[in-house]
Design a protein around this motif. Structure first.
Motif, short mmCIF file in Angstrom:
data_model
loop_
_atom_site.label_atom_id
_atom_site.label_comp_id
_atom_site.label_asym_id
_atom_site.label_seq_id
_atom_site.Cartn_x
_atom_site.Cartn_y
_atom_site.Cartn_z
N ASP A 137 0.84 -1.21 0.00
CA ASP A 137 0.00 0.00 0.00
C ASP A 137 0.87 1.26 0.00
OD1 ASP A 137 -2.07 -1.79 0.28
OD2 ASP A 137 -2.53 -1.26 2.35
N VAL A 138 1.87 1.25 0.84
CA VAL A 138 2.73 2.42 1.00
C VAL A 138 3.49 2.71 -0.28
CG1 VAL A 138 4.66 3.40 2.29
CG2 VAL A 138 2.94 2.00 3.47
N PHE A 139 4.05 1.69 -0.90
CA PHE A 139 4.79 1.89 -2.14
C PHE A 139 3.86 2.37 -3.25
CE2 PHE A 139 8.08 -0.64 -0.08
CZ PHE A 139 9.24 -0.01 -0.54
N LEU A 140 2.66 1.80 -3.33
CA LEU A 140 1.70 2.26 -4.33
C LEU A 140 1.33 3.71 -4.11
CD1 LEU A 140 -0.41 1.58 -6.63
CD2 LEU A 140 -2.03 1.23 -4.77
N PHE A 172 -5.61 3.08 -8.53
CA PHE A 172 -5.91 2.88 -7.12
C PHE A 172 -7.13 1.99 -6.91
CE2 PHE A 172 -8.24 4.00 -3.27
CZ PHE A 172 -7.26 3.77 -2.31
N LEU A 173 -8.22 2.26 -7.62
CA LEU A 173 -9.46 1.53 -7.39
C LEU A 173 -9.33 0.03 -7.68
CD1 LEU A 173 -12.35 2.09 -6.42
CD2 LEU A 173 -13.02 2.38 -8.81
N GLY A 413 10.76 7.46 -8.59
CA GLY A 413 9.55 6.78 -9.08
C GLY A 413 9.80 5.31 -9.35
N LEU A 414 10.95 4.98 -9.94
CA LEU A 414 11.27 3.60 -10.23
C LEU A 414 11.40 2.78 -8.94
CD1 LEU A 414 11.94 1.51 -12.42
CD2 LEU A 414 14.35 2.17 -12.19
N PHE A 415 11.95 3.38 -7.89
CA PHE A 415 12.09 2.70 -6.60
C PHE A 415 10.72 2.31 -6.05
CE2 PHE A 415 11.98 3.19 -1.95
CZ PHE A 415 12.82 2.14 -1.59
N PHE A 416 9.78 3.25 -6.06
CA PHE A 416 8.44 2.95 -5.55
C PHE A 416 7.70 1.97 -6.46
CE2 PHE A 416 8.86 7.31 -3.52
CZ PHE A 416 9.09 6.80 -2.26
N TYR A 417 7.92 2.09 -7.76
CA TYR A 417 7.27 1.20 -8.72
C TYR A 417 7.73 -0.25 -8.50
CZ TYR A 417 5.71 -0.61 -13.27
OH TYR A 417 5.11 -1.33 -14.26
N GLY A 419 9.07 -1.35 -5.81
CA GLY A 419 8.68 -1.72 -4.46
C GLY A 419 7.30 -2.34 -4.39
N MET A 420 6.37 -1.86 -5.24
CA MET A 420 5.03 -2.45 -5.27
C MET A 420 5.11 -3.93 -5.61
SD MET A 420 2.59 0.32 -7.20
CE MET A 420 3.54 0.28 -8.73
#
Length: 503
Positions: A137-140, A172-173, A413-417, A419-420
């Motif tokens: 959730d956090v990474f998204l 998100f949805l 952005g790539l790190f969070f992407y 991470g998901m």
């Protein structure tokens, strides 16, 4: 008779054949009444697409229809999965009626989110765990906030609100509803079965397209009076690359790989060996029909990981290698052996320039990103280095989603992407290992999910982030999250002491 009417009739005939096998394949999961509910919903939405003769009327009728249907089923996400591939995601802008240029871009997939998932969203009561309690959730959330923040630069407030609405409906949805609404093993199995209801007709239609050199859904643009940049004829080594209802052969192949991953679990519920093999055959032919080499490699990755995660994993891999060598030797002995070899990735010479372009894209993108590494540059197409990557269609084809993320939102952005994906996979893997000796069905579902999402991570390195592709990988991420939570519940119940039965 107009071509789209002919295409509609052929689609009905082919889907009837496909649904016969889909019903047999899912009989161990879906009751007959529920299967018919999903099948009939698919047929109605397809009929709306070909017979309403107007794009906006089609979207309105479909939206009302799915909104009514979702309220009458106990498995709304099975319905969502069954309808996901029914119609090509033709895109159009909702007019602004003089107040603004346009409200937002919409397509069939956005309509499904608004007409189906949004209703499920409002019906969810105190979903557990609450959003933000899970690492994925956090990474998204961080990934979406980075992109929303970057959208604020160089754009109007109206456009940013528009982009937020699109992100909510398309990203998100679907993630939130699937990760929270799938709450037990039966829900998971119904989602898998619903996807089979969608993919069996898509595979049969794609096989017909390849055999007859006729793309059945291309004429839907004329039926709806709406131009679309996708859906055109593509050839490879003299053969038509089928696209079925996906708009592009790559998206079709990508979906068939995930269908294969899901079917590896579904087939375990099929008692009749003929229908079990028939299901494998339909999906395999649907995977071959697009002539897309990236999905072929993805399928090999998926099967390899699936076998390794099972019991006697190394022995399974050895058998796979021996079977692969024997199959290749047999193919080479056939008259078409040379043509088949020419189509294969890494060894074939057909369209080898595509591989060279992908390598050039990566090298050039790394140079451009180095100028603004943290958050990228939304105007990267104006960089002199990137202008050299413009193709004959006067576009820069970003056929690598990781590169696209990096260019648009930098290494942050790539790190969070990433991470998901990685947090969802790790959660599902840990859950699968813990449930291995406790609940065999959940263990097998875990194998299917993990092998599917790892194959997806491999494939998107050679694909664009468009059409149905992002919907499917966010669906997989969400299912991994839901799976890990379901396993926790099952293990908790197993650990509770058994209450003595009163005498």
């Amino acid at each position: 008779m107009p071509e789209f009417i002919k295409a509609y009739i052929v689609i009905l005939v082919l889907s009837t054949f496909a649904f016969h096998f889909a019903k047999k394949a899912t009989a161990g999961i879906l009751p007959s009444t529920q299967f018919n509910y999903l099948k009939n919903s698919w047929l109605v939405v397809t009929s709306f697409a070909f017979l309403t003769f107007n794009f906006w009327l089609f979207l309105a009728a479909s939206c009302v229809f799915v909104a009514v249907r979702v309220k009458k089923t106990a498995q709304p996400l099975a319905l969502y999965m069954a309808l996901l591939t029914a119609v090509p995601p033709i895109t159009a802008a909702i007019p602004g009626f003089g107040v603004m240029n346009y409200l937002m871009q919409v397509d069939y997939l956005v309509m499904l989110s608004a007409g189906l998932l949004l209703i499920v969203y409002f019906k969810l009561k105190s979903p557990q765990p609450s959003f933000g309690r899970i690492n994925t959730d956090v990474f998204l959330l961080c990934y979406l906030l980075v992109n929303i923040g970057l959208n604020l630069i160089g754009t109007t407030m109206t456009d940013n609100i528009r982009q937020c609405a699109v992100i909510f409906l398309t990203t998100f949805l679907p993630y939130y509803i699937i990760s929270r609404r799938v709450q037990d093993v039966d829900h998971l199995k119904a989602v898998f079965a619903g996807f089979m209801v969608a993919c069996f007709p898509a595979a049969v239609i794609g096989l017909f397209e390849a055999g007859k050199s006729w793309l059945l859904y291309t004429s839907i643009q004329h039926a709806l009076n709406q131009y679309w940049q996708y859906g055109g004829y593509l050839m490879r080594d003299g053969g038509l690359r089928a696209s079925s209802s996906f708009g592009h052969s790559i998206a079709f192949g990508f979906t068939m790989v995930i269908a294969l991953g899901f079917y590896l679990f579904v087939q375990s519920t099929i008692k009749n060996k003929f229908f079990k093999l028939a299901g494998f055959g339909i999906i395999a032919l649907g995977l071959i029909a697009p002539l897309s080499r990236g999905p072929w490699v993805g399928a090999m990755v998926l099967v390899t990981i699936y076998l390794y995660l099972g019991r006697n994993g190394l022995s399974n891999l050895l058998k796979l290698a021996m079977g692969g060598i024997l199959t290749l030797a047999l193919v080479l002995m056939l008259p078409i052996g040379g043509k088949v070899m020419n189509l294969l990735p890494f060894v074939g010479k057909t369209d080898s320039q595509n591989v060279d372009y992908r390598q050039q894209l990566l090298d050039t993108s790394l140079i451009v990103v180095a100028k603004s590494p943290w958050f990228g540059n939304r105007n990267f197409k104006e960089a002199p280095e990137m202008k050299k990557m413009v193709q004959g269609e006067h576009i820069i084809d970003l056929v690598n989603i990781y590169v696209s993320v990096m260019l648009n939102s930098g290494y942050v952005g790539l790190f969070f992407y990433l991470g998901m994906f990685l947090t969802a996979i790790w959660a599902a893997y840990r859950a699968m290992k813990r449930i291995r000796t406790v609940h065999n069905e959940l263990f097998q579902i875990g194998r299917s999910l993990i092998s599917s999402i790892l194959a997806v991570m491999f494939m998107i390195a050679a694909m664009s982030d468009t059409l149905i592709i992002p919907y499917l990988y966010y669906m997989l991420i969400a299912l991994c999250v839901a799976y890990s939570q379901i396993v926790k519940k099952v293990l908790l119940l197993e650990s509770l002491p058994t209450q003595p039965v009163p005498t």
